[in-house]
Design a protein around this motif. Structure first.
Motif, PDB file in Angstrom:
ATOM      1  N   MET A   1     -44.642  34.038  47.157  1.00 17.21           N
ATOM      2  CA  MET A   1     -43.344  34.578  47.450  1.00 17.21           C
ATOM      3  C   MET A   1     -42.768  33.826  48.650  1.00 17.21           C
ATOM      4  N   ALA A   2     -41.479  33.495  48.582  1.00 14.29           N
ATOM      5  CA  ALA A   2     -40.799  32.767  49.648  1.00 14.29           C
ATOM      6  C   ALA A   2     -39.718  33.645  50.265  1.00 14.29           C
ATOM      7  N   VAL A   3     -39.688  33.673  51.593  1.00 13.95           N
ATOM      8  CA  VAL A   3     -38.761  34.529  52.329  1.00 13.95           C
ATOM      9  C   VAL A   3     -37.990  33.679  53.335  1.00 13.95           C
ATOM     10  N   LEU A   4     -36.691  33.863  53.342  1.00 16.24           N
ATOM     11  CA  LEU A   4     -35.818  33.179  54.293  1.00 16.24           C
ATOM     12  C   LEU A   4     -35.591  34.097  55.488  1.00 16.24           C
ATOM     13  N   VAL A   5     -35.817  33.594  56.702  1.00 11.96           N
ATOM     14  CA  VAL A   5     -35.626  34.364  57.928  1.00 11.96           C
ATOM     15  C   VAL A   5     -34.592  33.622  58.773  1.00 11.96           C
ATOM     16  N   LEU A   6     -33.434  34.245  58.930  1.00  7.09           N
ATOM     17  CA  LEU A   6     -32.329  33.608  59.628  1.00  7.09           C
ATOM     18  C   LEU A   6     -31.971  34.371  60.898  1.00  7.09           C
ATOM     19  N   TYR A   7     -31.350  33.687  61.825  1.00 10.63           N
ATOM     20  CA  TYR A   7     -30.944  34.316  63.072  1.00 10.63           C
ATOM     21  C   TYR A   7     -29.767  33.569  63.682  1.00 10.63           C
ATOM     22  N   ALA A   8     -29.098  34.255  64.579  1.00 13.00           N
ATOM     23  CA  ALA A   8     -28.189  33.643  65.548  1.00 13.00           C
ATOM     24  C   ALA A   8     -28.628  34.243  66.876  1.00 13.00           C
ATOM     25  N   THR A   9     -28.558  33.467  67.913  1.00 17.48           N
ATOM     26  CA  THR A   9     -29.031  33.958  69.206  1.00 17.48           C
ATOM     27  C   THR A   9     -28.052  33.583  70.304  1.00 17.48           C
ATOM     28  N   HIS A  20     -41.077  35.960  65.102  1.00 17.21           N
ATOM     29  CA  HIS A  20     -42.118  36.975  64.917  1.00 17.21           C
ATOM     30  C   HIS A  20     -42.162  37.435  63.454  1.00 17.21           C
ATOM     31  N   ILE A  21     -40.990  37.659  62.855  1.00 22.67           N
ATOM     32  CA  ILE A  21     -40.940  38.068  61.449  1.00 22.67           C
ATOM     33  C   ILE A  21     -41.563  36.985  60.571  1.00 22.67           C
ATOM     34  N   ALA A  22     -41.186  35.731  60.787  1.00 18.24           N
ATOM     35  CA  ALA A  22     -41.727  34.633  59.988  1.00 18.24           C
ATOM     36  C   ALA A  22     -43.242  34.539  60.135  1.00 18.24           C
ATOM     37  N   GLU A  23     -43.739  34.669  61.346  1.00 19.64           N
ATOM     38  CA  GLU A  23     -45.190  34.622  61.571  1.00 19.64           C
ATOM     39  C   GLU A  23     -45.898  35.814  60.928  1.00 19.64           C
ATOM     40  N   ARG A  29     -49.648  35.775  54.032  1.00 21.41           N
ATOM     41  CA  ARG A  29     -49.729  34.735  53.005  1.00 21.41           C
ATOM     42  C   ARG A  29     -48.426  34.516  52.228  1.00 21.41           C
ATOM     43  N   TYR A  30     -47.294  34.819  52.859  1.00 19.03           N
ATOM     44  CA  TYR A  30     -46.003  34.509  52.262  1.00 19.03           C
ATOM     45  C   TYR A  30     -45.495  33.207  52.867  1.00 19.03           C
ATOM     46  N   VAL A  31     -44.640  32.523  52.144  1.00 10.62           N
ATOM     47  CA  VAL A  31     -43.984  31.335  52.667  1.00 10.62           C
ATOM     48  C   VAL A  31     -42.717  31.808  53.367  1.00 10.62           C
ATOM     49  N   ALA A  32     -42.561  31.454  54.631  1.00  7.79           N
ATOM     50  CA  ALA A  32     -41.386  31.864  55.399  1.00  7.79           C
ATOM     51  C   ALA A  32     -40.660  30.630  55.906  1.00  7.79           C
ATOM     52  N   LEU A  33     -39.367  30.569  55.623  1.00  9.93           N
ATOM     53  CA  LEU A  33     -38.521  29.494  56.134  1.00  9.93           C
ATOM     54  C   LEU A  33     -37.623  30.093  57.207  1.00  9.93           C
ATOM     55  N   LEU A  34     -37.738  29.570  58.426  1.00 14.18           N
ATOM     56  CA  LEU A  34     -37.004  30.070  59.585  1.00 14.18           C
ATOM     57  C   LEU A  34     -35.822  29.163  59.862  1.00 14.18           C
ATOM     58  N   GLY A  35     -34.632  29.747  60.082  1.00 15.37           N
ATOM     59  CA  GLY A  35     -33.474  28.915  60.358  1.00 15.37           C
ATOM     60  C   GLY A  35     -32.403  29.614  61.175  1.00 15.37           C
ATOM     61  N   ASP A  36     -31.688  28.820  61.948  1.00 12.60           N
ATOM     62  CA  ASP A  36     -30.543  29.283  62.736  1.00 12.60           C
ATOM     63  C   ASP A  36     -29.304  29.140  61.852  1.00 12.60           C
ATOM     64  N   VAL A  37     -28.521  30.213  61.693  1.00  9.44           N
ATOM     65  CA  VAL A  37     -27.358  30.157  60.805  1.00  9.44           C
ATOM     66  C   VAL A  37     -26.309  29.154  61.290  1.00  9.44           C
ATOM     67  N   ARG A  38     -26.390  28.746  62.540  1.00  7.31           N
ATOM     68  CA  ARG A  38     -25.426  27.785  63.072  1.00  7.31           C
ATOM     69  C   ARG A  38     -25.785  26.350  62.728  1.00  7.31           C
ATOM     70  N   GLU A  39     -26.968  26.140  62.151  1.00  6.90           N
ATOM     71  CA  GLU A  39     -27.387  24.790  61.812  1.00  6.90           C
ATOM     72  C   GLU A  39     -27.439  24.632  60.301  1.00  6.90           C
ATOM     73  N   ASP A  49     -37.131  35.147  47.574  1.00  9.58           N
ATOM     74  CA  ASP A  49     -37.509  36.480  47.110  1.00  9.58           C
ATOM     75  C   ASP A  49     -36.972  37.569  48.019  1.00  9.58           C
ATOM     76  N   ALA A  50     -36.679  37.239  49.272  1.00 11.91           N
ATOM     77  CA  ALA A  50     -36.096  38.178  50.241  1.00 11.91           C
ATOM     78  C   ALA A  50     -35.483  37.359  51.367  1.00 11.91           C
ATOM     79  N   VAL A  51     -34.586  38.005  52.097  1.00 10.80           N
ATOM     80  CA  VAL A  51     -33.945  37.366  53.246  1.00 10.80           C
ATOM     81  C   VAL A  51     -33.926  38.367  54.395  1.00 10.80           C
ATOM     82  N   PHE A  52     -34.264  37.877  55.582  1.00 13.38           N
ATOM     83  CA  PHE A  52     -34.117  38.658  56.810  1.00 13.38           C
ATOM     84  C   PHE A  52     -33.082  37.959  57.678  1.00 13.38           C
ATOM     85  N   ILE A  53     -32.183  38.743  58.246  1.00 13.69           N
ATOM     86  CA  ILE A  53     -31.163  38.214  59.150  1.00 13.69           C
ATOM     87  C   ILE A  53     -31.276  38.976  60.467  1.00 13.69           C
TER      88      ILE A  53
END
Length: 178
Positions: A1-9, A20-23, A29-39, A49-53
Motif C-alpha cells: 500500500m502506498a500513502v502520500l503524506v503532504l504538508y505546508a509549514t 512522523h506520519i510517514a515514519e 511496512r507501508y510505502v510513504a511518499l513525503l512532500g511539501d505542497v509548495r514544491e 491508497d490514502a493521503v494525509f495532509i
C-alpha cells in the motif's frame, strides 16, 4: 500500500508532524511518499491508497498553498481516504471557546475548497521561541502567558500528542484494509 503524506509549514512543525506520519507508516511496512505542497514533483494524489495532509493554523488561517493544493486536486483526493491534520496551539488551550474555534478551521477550509476530508485530526503545535524574531517572540510570550502556557523564551515547547496522532493514522489506514 502506498500513502502520500503532504504538508505546508511556516515554522517547521507541520513538516515534523508529516515526517512522523510517514515514519509511522513505514514502521508498519507501508510505502510513504513525503512532500511539501509548495514544491512540484509528486504524482497525482488519487493514485495512492490514502493521503494525509498536514497544515498549521496561523492567525486563524491555513497557509495559502494548502488551500490551492486542495482546490486543484479535490477531484483526485475524493477518490481515496484522506486524513487532514490541523495543527494549532489553540486546540490545547484551557479556554473552551478557543478550542471550539480551533475545531472550526478545517470546516472553513472545506467550505472554501469544496473538499471534505474523510478524517480530521486536531494536533497541538509548538512554540518555537528560538526561531521567532524579536517581535513575534514578544507576541507569542504574551499570548502564552494569557493562556497559562510557558513563557521562558530560552527554549522551544512542543505540545503534539504523538500517540494520538499515531492512533489517527492507524484509524485512516484501517479504513483501507477494512
Amino acid at each position: 500500500m502506498a500513502v502520500l503524506v503532504l504538508y505546508a509549514t511556516v515554522e517547521g512543525h507541520s513538516r515534523k508532524v508529516a515526517t512522523h506520519i510517514a515514519e509511522h507508516l513505514e514502521d508498519r511496512r507501508y510505502v510513504a511518499l513525503l512532500g511539501d505542497v509548495r514544491e512540484p514533483g509528486f504524482t497525482v494524489p488519487g493514485t495512492f491508497d490514502a493521503v494525509f495532509i498536514c497544515a498549521p493554523v496561523h492567525l486563524g488561517r491555513y497557509p495559502e498553498p494548502i488551500a490551492r493544493f486542495i482546490e486543484d486536486w479535490k477531484d483526485a483526493l475524493v477518490l481515496v481516504p484522506t486524513g487532514f491534520v490541523s495543527i494549532s496551539l489553540s486546540i490545547q488551550s484551557d479556554n473552551p471557546e478557543e478550542r471550539a474555534a480551533a475545531r472550526t478551521f478545517p470546516e472553513k477550509l472545506s467550505r472554501r475548497t469544496g473538499f471534505y476530508p474523510s478524517h480530521v485530526h486536531h494536533a497541538a503545535g509548538a512554540l518555537k521561541y528560538l526561531e521567532y524574531d524579536y517581535f513575534k517572540r514578544l507576541l507569542m510570550r504574551q499570548i502564552a502567558g494569557k493562556e497559562g502556557g510557558p513563557v521562558d523564551a530560552s527554549r522551544d515547547y512542543e505540545f503534539t500528542d504523538w500517540d494520538a496522532l499515531n492512533g489517527f493514522v492507524d484509524d485512516v489506514i484501517a479504513e483501507i484494509r477494512g
